[in-house]
Design an enzyme around this catalytic site. Structure first.
Site, PDB file in Angstrom:
ATOM      1  N   GLY A 121       9.400 -21.300  16.311  1.00 57.97           N
ATOM      2  CA  GLY A 121       8.598 -22.064  17.268  1.00 57.97           C
ATOM      3  C   GLY A 121       8.255 -23.423  16.682  1.00 57.97           C
ATOM      4  N   GLY A 177      -0.695 -17.439  -6.178  1.00 58.99           N
ATOM      5  CA  GLY A 177      -1.267 -17.958  -4.935  1.00 58.99           C
ATOM      6  C   GLY A 177      -0.172 -18.281  -3.937  1.00 58.99           C
ATOM      7  N   GLY A 179      -4.088 -12.230 -10.284  1.00 60.20           N
ATOM      8  CA  GLY A 179      -4.867 -12.165  -9.049  1.00 60.20           C
ATOM      9  C   GLY A 179      -4.584 -10.845  -8.352  1.00 60.20           C
ATOM     10  N   VAL A 180      -4.752 -10.845  -7.035  1.00 64.20           N
ATOM     11  CA  VAL A 180      -4.658  -9.593  -6.296  1.00 64.20           C
ATOM     12  C   VAL A 180      -3.235  -9.018  -6.334  1.00 64.20           C
ATOM     13  N   ILE A 181      -2.225  -9.876  -6.095  1.00 60.61           N
ATOM     14  CA  ILE A 181      -0.846  -9.373  -6.095  1.00 60.61           C
ATOM     15  C   ILE A 181      -0.450  -8.924  -7.500  1.00 60.61           C
ATOM     16  N   HIS A 234     -23.166  15.642   2.074  1.00 61.41           N
ATOM     17  CA  HIS A 234     -23.042  16.124   0.705  1.00 61.41           C
ATOM     18  C   HIS A 234     -21.972  17.205   0.638  1.00 61.41           C
ATOM     19  N   ALA A 268      -5.604 -10.367   5.831  1.00 65.85           N
ATOM     20  CA  ALA A 268      -5.144 -10.007   7.169  1.00 65.85           C
ATOM     21  C   ALA A 268      -6.322  -9.874   8.135  1.00 65.85           C
ATOM     22  N   ASP A 282      -3.725 -17.475   7.464  1.00 62.56           N
ATOM     23  CA  ASP A 282      -3.380 -18.053   6.152  1.00 62.56           C
ATOM     24  C   ASP A 282      -3.042 -19.539   6.218  1.00 62.56           C
ATOM     25  N   LYS A 331       0.836  -1.212   0.000  1.00 66.05           N
ATOM     26  CA  LYS A 331       0.000   0.000   0.000  1.00 66.05           C
ATOM     27  C   LYS A 331       0.866   1.256   0.000  1.00 66.05           C
TER      28      LYS A 331
HETATM   29  P1  FAD Z   1       1.533 -14.061   8.300  1.00 67.93           P
HETATM   30  O1  FAD Z   1       1.284 -12.626   8.160  1.00 67.93           O
HETATM   31  O2  FAD Z   1       2.164 -14.784   7.152  1.00 67.93           O
HETATM   32  O3  FAD Z   1       2.446 -14.210   9.588  1.00 67.93           O
HETATM   33  C1  FAD Z   1       2.993 -15.419   9.993  1.00 67.93           C
HETATM   34  C2  FAD Z   1       4.203 -15.132  10.848  1.00 67.93           C
HETATM   35  O4  FAD Z   1       4.614 -16.350  11.445  1.00 67.93           O
HETATM   36  C3  FAD Z   1       5.411 -14.614  10.079  1.00 67.93           C
HETATM   37  O5  FAD Z   1       6.016 -13.566  10.775  1.00 67.93           O
HETATM   38  C4  FAD Z   1       6.341 -15.823  10.021  1.00 67.93           C
HETATM   39  O6  FAD Z   1       7.714 -15.461   9.976  1.00 67.93           O
HETATM   40  C5  FAD Z   1       6.012 -16.473  11.340  1.00 67.93           C
HETATM   41  N1  FAD Z   1       6.337 -17.908  11.404  1.00 67.93           N
HETATM   42  C6  FAD Z   1       6.026 -18.869  10.505  1.00 67.93           C
HETATM   43  N2  FAD Z   1       6.432 -20.082  10.987  1.00 67.93           N
HETATM   44  C7  FAD Z   1       6.983 -19.843  12.191  1.00 67.93           C
HETATM   45  C8  FAD Z   1       7.560 -20.659  13.179  1.00 67.93           C
HETATM   46  N3  FAD Z   1       7.619 -21.985  13.040  1.00 67.93           N
HETATM   47  N4  FAD Z   1       8.059 -20.078  14.297  1.00 67.93           N
HETATM   48  C9  FAD Z   1       7.995 -18.727  14.483  1.00 67.93           C
HETATM   49  N5  FAD Z   1       7.449 -17.900  13.587  1.00 67.93           N
HETATM   50  C10 FAD Z   1       6.939 -18.459  12.464  1.00 67.93           C
HETATM   51  N6  FAD Z   1      -4.308  -8.969   3.051  1.00 67.93           N
HETATM   52  C11 FAD Z   1      -5.196  -7.990   3.286  1.00 67.93           C
HETATM   53  O7  FAD Z   1      -6.156  -8.212   4.034  1.00 67.93           O
HETATM   54  N7  FAD Z   1      -5.065  -6.744   2.718  1.00 67.93           N
HETATM   55  C12 FAD Z   1      -4.041  -6.456   1.885  1.00 67.93           C
HETATM   56  O8  FAD Z   1      -3.935  -5.343   1.389  1.00 67.93           O
HETATM   57  C13 FAD Z   1      -3.092  -7.471   1.620  1.00 67.93           C
HETATM   58  N8  FAD Z   1      -2.050  -7.219   0.793  1.00 67.93           N
HETATM   59  C14 FAD Z   1      -1.131  -8.203   0.575  1.00 67.93           C
HETATM   60  C15 FAD Z   1      -0.081  -7.938  -0.307  1.00 67.93           C
HETATM   61  C16 FAD Z   1       0.867  -8.915  -0.565  1.00 67.93           C
HETATM   62  C17 FAD Z   1       2.005  -8.607  -1.496  1.00 67.93           C
HETATM   63  C18 FAD Z   1       0.774 -10.179   0.092  1.00 67.93           C
HETATM   64  C19 FAD Z   1       1.807 -11.241  -0.139  1.00 67.93           C
HETATM   65  C20 FAD Z   1      -0.275 -10.462   0.946  1.00 67.93           C
HETATM   66  C21 FAD Z   1      -1.242  -9.473   1.191  1.00 67.93           C
HETATM   67  N9  FAD Z   1      -2.332  -9.710   2.020  1.00 67.93           N
HETATM   68  C22 FAD Z   1      -3.253  -8.739   2.234  1.00 67.93           C
HETATM   69  C23 FAD Z   1      -2.512 -11.011   2.698  1.00 67.93           C
HETATM   70  C24 FAD Z   1      -2.022 -10.917   4.152  1.00 67.93           C
HETATM   71  O9  FAD Z   1      -0.676 -10.527   4.154  1.00 67.93           O
HETATM   72  C25 FAD Z   1      -2.180 -12.266   4.826  1.00 67.93           C
HETATM   73  O10 FAD Z   1      -3.495 -12.738   4.689  1.00 67.93           O
HETATM   74  C26 FAD Z   1      -1.856 -12.133   6.308  1.00 67.93           C
HETATM   75  O11 FAD Z   1      -0.544 -11.685   6.489  1.00 67.93           O
HETATM   76  C27 FAD Z   1      -2.049 -13.476   7.026  1.00 67.93           C
HETATM   77  O12 FAD Z   1      -1.750 -13.308   8.372  1.00 67.93           O
HETATM   78  P2  FAD Z   1      -1.203 -14.505   9.254  1.00 67.93           P
HETATM   79  O13 FAD Z   1      -1.032 -13.946  10.621  1.00 67.93           O
HETATM   80  O14 FAD Z   1      -2.042 -15.693   9.072  1.00 67.93           O
HETATM   81  O15 FAD Z   1       0.230 -14.892   8.646  1.00 67.93           O
HETATM   82  P1  NAI Z   2      -4.527 -14.981  -6.095  1.00 67.26           P
HETATM   83  O1  NAI Z   2      -5.150 -16.258  -5.720  1.00 67.26           O
HETATM   84  O2  NAI Z   2      -5.207 -13.712  -5.811  1.00 67.26           O
HETATM   85  O3  NAI Z   2      -4.243 -14.988  -7.663  1.00 67.26           O
HETATM   86  C1  NAI Z   2      -3.476 -15.967  -8.288  1.00 67.26           C
HETATM   87  C2  NAI Z   2      -3.812 -15.951  -9.761  1.00 67.26           C
HETATM   88  O4  NAI Z   2      -2.854 -16.745 -10.438  1.00 67.26           O
HETATM   89  C3  NAI Z   2      -5.182 -16.539 -10.055  1.00 67.26           C
HETATM   90  O5  NAI Z   2      -5.888 -15.680 -10.904  1.00 67.26           O
HETATM   91  C4  NAI Z   2      -4.854 -17.881 -10.696  1.00 67.26           C
HETATM   92  O6  NAI Z   2      -5.813 -18.292 -11.624  1.00 67.26           O
HETATM   93  C5  NAI Z   2      -3.528 -17.570 -11.368  1.00 67.26           C
HETATM   94  N1  NAI Z   2      -2.688 -18.729 -11.598  1.00 67.26           N
HETATM   95  C6  NAI Z   2      -2.494 -19.799 -10.779  1.00 67.26           C
HETATM   96  N2  NAI Z   2      -1.612 -20.645 -11.344  1.00 67.26           N
HETATM   97  C7  NAI Z   2      -1.239 -20.104 -12.533  1.00 67.26           C
HETATM   98  C8  NAI Z   2      -0.339 -20.499 -13.561  1.00 67.26           C
HETATM   99  N3  NAI Z   2       0.366 -21.646 -13.493  1.00 67.26           N
HETATM  100  N4  NAI Z   2      -0.204 -19.693 -14.636  1.00 67.26           N
HETATM  101  C9  NAI Z   2      -0.892 -18.540 -14.741  1.00 67.26           C
HETATM  102  N5  NAI Z   2      -1.759 -18.111 -13.793  1.00 67.26           N
HETATM  103  C10 NAI Z   2      -1.920 -18.876 -12.698  1.00 67.26           C
HETATM  104  O7  NAI Z   2      -3.052 -15.041  -5.452  1.00 67.26           O
HETATM  105  P2  NAI Z   2      -1.925 -13.934  -5.312  1.00 67.26           P
HETATM  106  O8  NAI Z   2      -2.156 -12.801  -6.240  1.00 67.26           O
HETATM  107  O9  NAI Z   2      -0.649 -14.691  -5.373  1.00 67.26           O
HETATM  108  O10 NAI Z   2      -2.138 -13.408  -3.844  1.00 67.26           O
HETATM  109  C11 NAI Z   2      -2.199 -14.328  -2.756  1.00 67.26           C
HETATM  110  C12 NAI Z   2      -3.212 -13.889  -1.772  1.00 67.26           C
HETATM  111  O11 NAI Z   2      -2.740 -12.783  -1.039  1.00 67.26           O
HETATM  112  C13 NAI Z   2      -4.524 -13.399  -2.384  1.00 67.26           C
HETATM  113  O12 NAI Z   2      -5.390 -14.454  -2.675  1.00 67.26           O
HETATM  114  C14 NAI Z   2      -5.064 -12.549  -1.309  1.00 67.26           C
HETATM  115  O13 NAI Z   2      -5.761 -13.368  -0.415  1.00 67.26           O
HETATM  116  C15 NAI Z   2      -3.825 -11.995  -0.647  1.00 67.26           C
HETATM  117  N6  NAI Z   2      -3.653 -10.603  -1.075  1.00 67.26           N
HETATM  118  C16 NAI Z   2      -4.609  -9.702  -0.712  1.00 67.26           C
HETATM  119  C17 NAI Z   2      -4.510  -8.401  -1.108  1.00 67.26           C
HETATM  120  C18 NAI Z   2      -5.590  -7.462  -0.736  1.00 67.26           C
HETATM  121  O14 NAI Z   2      -6.421  -7.813   0.085  1.00 67.26           O
HETATM  122  N7  NAI Z   2      -5.620  -6.266  -1.304  1.00 67.26           N
HETATM  123  C19 NAI Z   2      -3.365  -7.912  -1.872  1.00 67.26           C
HETATM  124  C20 NAI Z   2      -2.450  -8.957  -2.247  1.00 67.26           C
HETATM  125  C21 NAI Z   2      -2.595 -10.248  -1.817  1.00 67.26           C
END
Ligand code: FAD
Ligand code: NAI
Length: 467
Positions: A121, A273, A185-187, A446, A322, A314, A57
């Protein structure tokens, strides 16, 4: 051996929020997280804070500012001469935003008396024992919140130089001339938007034949139209055959019409994904069950196959968001404390932070139709909203879907300015099982974008006022 009521493994949004809520409820709580910042120190907040929600962001905002200065301000009578990109500064600002969030979590742990252990952990000899770095902790309850990692394409591991995961995609030191992205997808869409705005020519290759299949079709159609106009090239229905990287990355693939194609990129982001993080937990050793896709198997309340072991975020089924992880974290902490919380997974909003923003909550029109529910829709375009015109951003619309018999709102879908903020009103309304008429009867300021919500709600009954 230290003993705790709750030990949380993972300090992302699921884990840290669970730990804070458990501590608020008077439970003796510890959280273990292994993430290290560039300085080797703890960097709490998980994927979200370090290489996910927060840095993406920050870069989306910076790159949007850059694009506006280059192409958007002139319309407002603001002339910009000598515009230059200072990418190092942009990345350093992003790193500062991340660091402030890391430190914020550490502060909250101190404030709430959550004991923090930096390191990996893992389950010990029994499911009530956790090793944290060198120490062993005794836990009455364990919450696994280890999150997820980027999925690589078979045969093309991430090197973070040419083939990038989300981490590399957020840290490129130069703008690539030709940027390839696998997965629309989203990323793919958010990162593609950042680097396109900064000057890259972006091509996104997507396996599915439909664009943004999870979104309401009307939203996906509008977004696809705008992205194409912006210059994001999105190819649907492709099958990746081979990825080779030397100085550049060559991708061979079959196009939707089955013809063989190849493309050469300076960098390739793979965003297809994510996979759950379960390695190194000693899950098998203590008999913690995984499901067929490798996620920790849980019931609707996040209970695992082991007593007093819970899993959230996740690393379990459901959307990888998140705020979904946070809701589960709070609910599990409350269940451990003997309360009976409820998480409504139908009310988890989605926001994609592109321009236009895309946001929705509840069901899509396709879902409602497939379920056989009688429904009505109301749509209102931002073009007819005065605040949107004043902003200079009239793209998109708000769409309400309501039951035909009771008028209860079933889903709200927004593509347009600040969709990610506007969607909160819909989530609140739906949590209280409001009807579209309820929204239409509420006074909205408004001129505000929120008036488009009111007008779309009124449009369900064909009585929008401004169109
Ligand atoms: P995580 O955030 O992955 O945290 C897990 C933590 O556990 C990490 O710090 C990891 O190092 C730690 N860990 C793992 N295994 C161990 C272990 N054995 N011992 C100790 N520590 C460990 N979601 C949104 O809602 N809005 C967004 O805008 C958004 N943007 C995103 C953009 C990107 C590029 C990506 C990749 C994801 C985005 N997401 C977004 C998804 C969001 O980041 C995840 O859904 C969220 O972080 C999941 O939270 P979590 O606590 O389950 O896991
Ligand atoms: P995603 O599931 O959003 O998108 C993955 C895309 O890749 C899908 O459209 C899928 O059909 C395609 N795909 C899968 N295999 C493929 C292949 N072999 N060749 C071509 N296309 C293929 O997953 P992404 O973008 O990796 O993000 C992971 C997750 O992180 C999201 O599902 C979302 O939950 C979270 N995220 C959330 C954000 C937000 O809330 N704004 C921002 C970024 C990530």
């Amino acid at each position: 051996m230290d003993s705790f009521d709750v030990v949380v493994i993972g300090g992302g949004p699921g884990g840290y929020i669970a730990a804070i809520r458990a501590a608020q409820l008077g439970l003796k709580t510890a959280c273990i997280d292994e993430w290290k910042g560039a300085d080797g120190r703890p960097a709490l907040g998980g994927t979200c804070t370090n290489v996910g929600c927060i840095p993406s962001k920050a870069l989306l905002q910076s790159s949007e500012n850059f694009e506006l200065a280059g192409h958007g301000f002139a319309e407002h009578g603001i002339k910009v001469k000598g515009l230059e990109l200072d990418l190092r500064q942009m990345l350093s600002r992003k790193d500062k935003v991340v660091k402030a969030s890391n430190d914020g979590v550490l502060y909250l742990f101190k404030k709430n008396k959550v004991a923090f252990f930096h390191g990996r952990g893992s389950f010990g000899k029994s499911p009530s024992e956790v090793t944290a770095g060198g120490e062993t902790l005794n836990a009455k309850n364990i919450i696994v919140a280890t999150g997820s990692s980027a999925r690589a394409l078979p045969g093309a591991p991430f090197d973070e130089k040419l083939i990038l995961s989300n981490a590399g995609a957020l840290a490129m030191l130069d703008v690539p001339k030709r940027l390839g992205i696998i997965g629309a997808g989203v990323i793919g869409l958010e990162m593609g938007s950042v680097w396109r705005r900064l000057g890259a020519q972006v091509t996104i290759l997507e396996a599915l034949p439909a664009f943004l299949g999870a979104a309401d079709e009307a939203l996906a159609k509008e977004a696809a139209k705008v992205f194409a106009k912006q210059g994001l090239q999105i190819e649907l229905g492709v099958k990746i055959a081979k990825v080779e990287s030397k100085k550049t990355v060559k991708v061979q693939y079959a196009a939707a019409d089955s013809s063989s194609r190849s493309a050469e990129f300076d960098k390739l982001i793979v965003s297809i994904g994510r996979v759950p993080n379960t390695e190194g937990l000693n899950a098998a050793g203590v008999g913690l069950k995984l499901d067929e896709r490798g996620f920790i198997a849980v019931d609707g309340d996040c209970r695992t196959s082991l007593p007093n072991v819970w899993a959230i975020g996740d690393v379990v089924r459901g959307p990888m968001l998140a705020h979904k992880a946070e809701e589960e974290g709070v609910a599990v902490a409350e269940r451990i404390a003997g309360q009976k919380p409820h998480v409504d997974f139908n009310l988890v909003p989605w926001v994609i932070y592109t321009t236009p923003e895309i946001a929705w909550v509840g069901k899509t029109e396709q879902q409602v139709k497939a379920e056989g529910t009688d429904y009505r829709t109301g749509t209102f375009p931002f073009m007819a909203n005065a605040r949107a015109r004043a902003l200079g951003d009239t793209t998109g619309f708000v769409k309400f879907i309501s039951r035909k018999d009771t008028d209860e709102i079933l889903g709200v879908h927004i593509v347009g300015p600040y969709a990610g903020e506007l969607i909160a009103e819909a989530a609140v309304a739906m949590a209280f099982r409001a009807s579209s008429e309820d929204i239409g009867m509420i006074c909205h300021a408004h001129p505000s974008l929120s008036e488009a919500m009111k007008d779309a709600a009124l449009a369900v009954d064909k009585r929008a006022l401004n169109i």
